[in-house]
Design a protein around this motif. Structure first.
Motif, PDB file in Angstrom:
ATOM      1  N   MET A 405       1.911   2.921   1.478  1.00  0.00           N
ATOM      2  CA  MET A 405       1.049   3.868   1.525  1.00  0.00           C
ATOM      3  C   MET A 405       1.148   4.846   2.776  1.00  0.00           C
ATOM      4  O   MET A 405       1.547   4.512   3.897  1.00  0.00           O
ATOM      5  CB  MET A 405      -0.401   3.189   1.624  1.00  0.00           C
ATOM      6  CG  MET A 405      -0.728   2.492   0.124  1.00  0.00           C
ATOM      7  SD  MET A 405      -1.960   1.140   0.317  1.00  0.00           S
ATOM      8  CE  MET A 405      -0.788  -0.338   0.484  1.00  0.00           C
ATOM      9  N   ARG A 417      -6.093  -1.378   8.106  1.00  0.00           N
ATOM     10  CA  ARG A 417      -6.500  -0.758   6.939  1.00  0.00           C
ATOM     11  C   ARG A 417      -5.644   0.328   6.414  1.00  0.00           C
ATOM     12  O   ARG A 417      -5.228   1.121   7.243  1.00  0.00           O
ATOM     13  CB  ARG A 417      -7.845  -0.428   6.809  1.00  0.00           C
ATOM     14  CG  ARG A 417      -8.796  -1.534   7.168  1.00  0.00           C
ATOM     15  CD  ARG A 417     -10.367  -1.160   7.216  1.00  0.00           C
ATOM     16  NE  ARG A 417     -10.927  -0.476   6.081  1.00  0.00           N
ATOM     17  CZ  ARG A 417     -11.370  -1.267   5.095  1.00  0.00           C
ATOM     18  NH1 ARG A 417     -11.544  -2.505   5.033  1.00  0.00           N
ATOM     19  NH2 ARG A 417     -11.858  -0.597   3.840  1.00  0.00           N
ATOM     20  N   PRO A 418      -5.149   0.287   5.160  1.00  0.00           N
ATOM     21  CA  PRO A 418      -4.424   1.564   4.921  1.00  0.00           C
ATOM     22  C   PRO A 418      -5.367   2.831   4.783  1.00  0.00           C
ATOM     23  O   PRO A 418      -6.347   2.892   4.700  1.00  0.00           O
ATOM     24  CB  PRO A 418      -3.725   1.054   3.414  1.00  0.00           C
ATOM     25  CG  PRO A 418      -4.670   0.520   2.952  1.00  0.00           C
ATOM     26  CD  PRO A 418      -5.411  -0.281   4.050  1.00  0.00           C
ATOM     27  N   THR A 419      -4.462   3.958   5.041  1.00  0.00           N
ATOM     28  CA  THR A 419      -5.007   5.286   5.042  1.00  0.00           C
ATOM     29  C   THR A 419      -4.220   5.855   3.929  1.00  0.00           C
ATOM     30  O   THR A 419      -2.897   6.017   3.902  1.00  0.00           O
ATOM     31  CB  THR A 419      -4.665   6.287   6.188  1.00  0.00           C
ATOM     32  OG1 THR A 419      -5.378   5.433   7.422  1.00  0.00           O
ATOM     33  CG2 THR A 419      -5.373   7.554   5.999  1.00  0.00           C
ATOM     34  N   VAL A 420      -4.867   6.599   2.780  1.00  0.00           N
ATOM     35  CA  VAL A 420      -4.242   7.364   1.739  1.00  0.00           C
ATOM     36  C   VAL A 420      -4.874   8.532   1.567  1.00  0.00           C
ATOM     37  O   VAL A 420      -5.778   8.841   1.463  1.00  0.00           O
ATOM     38  CB  VAL A 420      -4.450   6.269   0.592  1.00  0.00           C
ATOM     39  CG1 VAL A 420      -3.703   6.884  -0.919  1.00  0.00           C
ATOM     40  CG2 VAL A 420      -4.189   4.857   0.459  1.00  0.00           C
ATOM     41  N   HIS A 430       0.058   8.377   8.815  1.00  0.00           N
ATOM     42  CA  HIS A 430      -0.283   6.666   9.174  1.00  0.00           C
ATOM     43  C   HIS A 430       0.418   6.130   7.923  1.00  0.00           C
ATOM     44  O   HIS A 430       0.319   6.481   6.750  1.00  0.00           O
ATOM     45  CB  HIS A 430      -1.633   6.502   9.074  1.00  0.00           C
ATOM     46  CG  HIS A 430      -1.883   4.922   8.923  1.00  0.00           C
ATOM     47  ND1 HIS A 430      -3.225   4.393   8.566  1.00  0.00           N
ATOM     48  CD2 HIS A 430      -1.257   3.745   9.496  1.00  0.00           C
ATOM     49  CE1 HIS A 430      -3.349   3.132   8.803  1.00  0.00           C
ATOM     50  NE2 HIS A 430      -1.966   2.889   9.239  1.00  0.00           N
ATOM     51  N   TYR A 432       1.707   2.577   5.869  1.00  0.00           N
ATOM     52  CA  TYR A 432       1.096   1.278   5.679  1.00  0.00           C
ATOM     53  C   TYR A 432       2.037   0.392   4.476  1.00  0.00           C
ATOM     54  O   TYR A 432       2.064   0.979   3.695  1.00  0.00           O
ATOM     55  CB  TYR A 432      -0.338   1.311   5.354  1.00  0.00           C
ATOM     56  CG  TYR A 432      -1.135   0.039   5.565  1.00  0.00           C
ATOM     57  CD1 TYR A 432      -1.715  -0.506   6.480  1.00  0.00           C
ATOM     58  CD2 TYR A 432      -1.156  -0.868   4.156  1.00  0.00           C
ATOM     59  CE1 TYR A 432      -2.472  -1.752   6.238  1.00  0.00           C
ATOM     60  CE2 TYR A 432      -1.726  -2.021   4.134  1.00  0.00           C
ATOM     61  CZ  TYR A 432      -2.075  -2.489   5.325  1.00  0.00           C
ATOM     62  OH  TYR A 432      -3.058  -3.713   5.203  1.00  0.00           O
ATOM     63  N   LEU A 433       2.353  -0.598   5.030  1.00  0.00           N
ATOM     64  CA  LEU A 433       3.016  -1.757   4.103  1.00  0.00           C
ATOM     65  C   LEU A 433       2.707  -2.999   4.369  1.00  0.00           C
ATOM     66  O   LEU A 433       2.712  -3.447   5.583  1.00  0.00           O
ATOM     67  CB  LEU A 433       4.403  -1.568   4.375  1.00  0.00           C
ATOM     68  CG  LEU A 433       5.514  -2.300   3.389  1.00  0.00           C
ATOM     69  CD1 LEU A 433       5.490  -1.750   2.048  1.00  0.00           C
ATOM     70  CD2 LEU A 433       7.142  -1.863   3.620  1.00  0.00           C
ATOM     71  N   GLU A 434       2.622  -3.952   3.319  1.00  0.00           N
ATOM     72  CA  GLU A 434       2.348  -5.286   3.353  1.00  0.00           C
ATOM     73  C   GLU A 434       3.521  -6.176   2.993  1.00  0.00           C
ATOM     74  O   GLU A 434       4.075  -5.826   1.972  1.00  0.00           O
ATOM     75  CB  GLU A 434       1.008  -5.702   2.741  1.00  0.00           C
ATOM     76  CG  GLU A 434      -0.249  -4.924   3.270  1.00  0.00           C
ATOM     77  CD  GLU A 434      -1.272  -5.587   2.655  1.00  0.00           C
ATOM     78  OE1 GLU A 434      -1.364  -6.754   2.002  1.00  0.00           O
ATOM     79  OE2 GLU A 434      -2.545  -5.155   3.183  1.00  0.00           O
ATOM     80  N   LEU A 474       1.388  -7.422   8.364  1.00  0.00           N
ATOM     81  CA  LEU A 474       1.278  -5.745   7.893  1.00  0.00           C
ATOM     82  C   LEU A 474       2.185  -5.025   8.933  1.00  0.00           C
ATOM     83  O   LEU A 474       2.573  -5.572   9.835  1.00  0.00           O
ATOM     84  CB  LEU A 474      -0.161  -5.414   8.555  1.00  0.00           C
ATOM     85  CG  LEU A 474      -1.400  -6.097   8.085  1.00  0.00           C
ATOM     86  CD1 LEU A 474      -2.620  -5.685   8.411  1.00  0.00           C
ATOM     87  CD2 LEU A 474      -1.349  -5.988   6.511  1.00  0.00           C
ATOM     88  N   SER A 476       2.203  -1.433  10.127  1.00  0.00           N
ATOM     89  CA  SER A 476       1.274  -0.394  10.063  1.00  0.00           C
ATOM     90  C   SER A 476       1.492   0.551  11.252  1.00  0.00           C
ATOM     91  O   SER A 476       1.594   0.223  12.459  1.00  0.00           O
ATOM     92  CB  SER A 476      -0.262  -0.630  10.108  1.00  0.00           C
ATOM     93  OG  SER A 476      -1.179   0.338  10.255  1.00  0.00           O
TER      94      SER A 476
END
Length: 510
Positions: A405, A417-420, A430, A432-434, A474, A476
């Motif tokens: 994301m 928390r992801p930013t999309v 930003h 973001y990967l899990e 995470l 991030s």
């Protein structure tokens, strides 16, 4: 294949239990359904007599002139009052009765299926085109033709009939050299139906590619003519209409009758009803621009995939607006698996700065392929969009990864928390990967920004491994992109495990 991406196609077999699809954009699925279809025509010939469908129906109705004509043709060489003559006439009668019953049953099945299909399309607002491929059928009752024509007009459906040339594979035995004109009568039913529904009849020989090209050219555009009416016209009686044009050589396809009846489609609808209609309609609404993306993560339910839905709505909004948002997930079988419609306060990325409104939601689904349709109403504008969804996590041995994301952060202080968002407007990207698995301390991720997916890295940043427990970590990271020229770029996430390359994920942004 040559239809536009916004067109929606459904394939329906008129046979009982035949293959079919809903209106979808998945062309391959439509082709698969068509490949499963087979002709349902019955062959019931049990005698040496040859009787055409027209003759069979007239004989079944008690027409003695037709019966005597068929007797004379089929039994003409036999001695009068002989046993052979009696047997021949009995064979003719038996053939006529069986064929008449077959024709009536086949026609009833076809007409019933067409009636049901047109009735089902009442709720689909907008013009529809039905291409009917058949060896033909018989309509002796003109009221049936008129009824189908009225249904086609009420549902705004035009019917093109493509009659397969059954003379190519029809072999008939007969005592005489008579060639039955059965194809003409079968074609009359198709021609009457097409004429009553603003269409045309085409005779197919070979592949029919030229005919499809002809229909394609007719579907590429049309003129919409409005006709003034008064209250006296709202009596559900058909008004005859004829349209002529001065251009020489032009063929005008128009309905021969007009209806001005109050139907459910004419009733005023509230916003939620309009959203529901947009979700069920195969046509997309374009008054409100939408951009939708989905991202797969591990959900709280065992065996389920958590999908994050993110929508950018419209442009140049300075402050929050009230709206109604609805979405539906449809599986490959055309079944709705999750539907939501709710009122929402839609906010821009930053108040006072022109931009699209944002909407986020989540859904928990079984792994698989889905079509997501989202419809949004803001003010008096409605937009809808379809998005193909692959609900699954990327698995690599013991490690599974979410989707990557990316977006411009609204709160740089909260990186858990992801930013999309497709557009990054404020100088910070930003990523973001899990990751999921038993030994996540061995997993590392490096973020790179490049002009293309396989281009050289323009910016690089190592992401911290944030172990949240429960076999979840995470990665991030915020990257400053303020010095990059405006344009499209790719964010790459290069994931390694124990120093060995595991997977490289990419996401486009602007």
């Amino acid at each position: 294949d040559r239809l536009s991406p916004s067109d929606r196609v459904a394939a329906v077999s008129l046979a009982i239990g035949g293959a079919s699809t809903p209106f979808i954009a998945d062309r391959q699925r439509v082709k698969e359904a068509i490949s499963l279809m087979a002709g349902q025509r019955e062959t019931m010939k049990t005698t040496n007599a040859t009787v055409t469908p027209t003759e069979a129906l007239e004989m079944a109705d008690g027409n003695r002139l037709t019966a005597d004509s068929v007797y004379a043709r089929e039994c003409g060489g036999l001695r009068p009052n002989s046993a052979a003559l009696q047997q021949c006439r009995q064979e003719v009668d038996a053939e006529a009765i069986a064929l008449a019953e077959q024709v009536r049953r086949s026609t009833g099945t076809t007409i019933g299926a067409l009636r049901d299909m047109l009735e089902a399309m009442r709720v689909l607002d907008g013009p529809k085109t039905l291409i009917l491929m058949s060896e033909g059928f018989t309509i002796r009752d003109t009221a049936l033709t008129a009824e189908l024509g009225v249904l086609a007009a009420e549902t705004r459906t035009s019917i093109y009939a493509m009659k397969l040339d059954n003379q190519l594979f029809d072999i008939t035995t007969s005592r005489s050299s008579y060639t039955p004109p059965s194809t003409n009568m079968r074609g009359d039913g198709l021609e009457s139906l097409a004429a009553a529904s603003r269409g045309a009849l085409f005779l197919v020989s070979g592949t029919g590619s030229q005919l499809f090209a002809h229909i394609e050219s007719e579907l590429s555009g049309y003129y919409l003519l409005g006709v003034a009416s008064d209250p006296a016209d709202r009596d559900r009686k058909a008004r005859t209409i004829r349209i002529d044009v001065s251009r020489r050589g032009a063929t005008v396809r128009t309905r021969r009758q007009l209806l001005n009846a109050a139907t459910d489609l004419n009733r005023p609808r509230n916003v939620r009803d309009a959203i529901t209609a947009s979700l069920t309609s195969p046509l997309l609404m374009s008054a409100l621009p939408l951009r939708v993306a989905t991202f797969a993560l591990r959900g709280p339910e065992q065996g389920k995939v958590q999908l994050l839905i993110r929508a950018d709505i419209g442009n140049d909004y300075l402050r929050p607006r009230n709206g109604v948002v609805g979405y539906v997930f449809v599986d490959r079988e055309g079944k709705s698996v999750e539907t939501r419609t709710n009122n929402a306060v839609l906010t821009p990325v930053m108040n006072g700065v022109p931009g699209p409104l944002q909407y986020s939601a989540g859904a928990s689904l079984d792994p698989g392929e889905y079509t997501l349709k989202v419809a949004v109403a803001e003010g008096d504008r409605i937009g809808s969009v379809e998005h193909q969804v692959h609900a699954s996590l990327s698995g690599f041995g013991e490690v599974s990864l979410s989707d990557l994301m990316a977006g411009g952060p609204t709160n740089a202080g909260d990186l858990t928390r992801p930013t999309v968002g497709y557009t990054v407007s404020y100088g910070s990207l930003h990523g973001y990967l899990e990751a999921y698995g038993p030994r996540l301390e061995q997993v590392a991720t490096t973020y790179e920004v490049a002009a293309a997916a396989d281009g050289p890295a323009l910016l690089t940043a190592e992401a911290e491994n944030r172990d949240t427990g429960g076999g979840r970590a995470l990665f991030s990271q915020v990257i400053s992109v303020a010095r990059l020229p405006p344009g499209e770029y790719t964010l790459r996430a290069k994931v390694t495990s124990s120093g060995e390359p595991l997977k490289t994920l990419t996401r486009r942004f602007e």
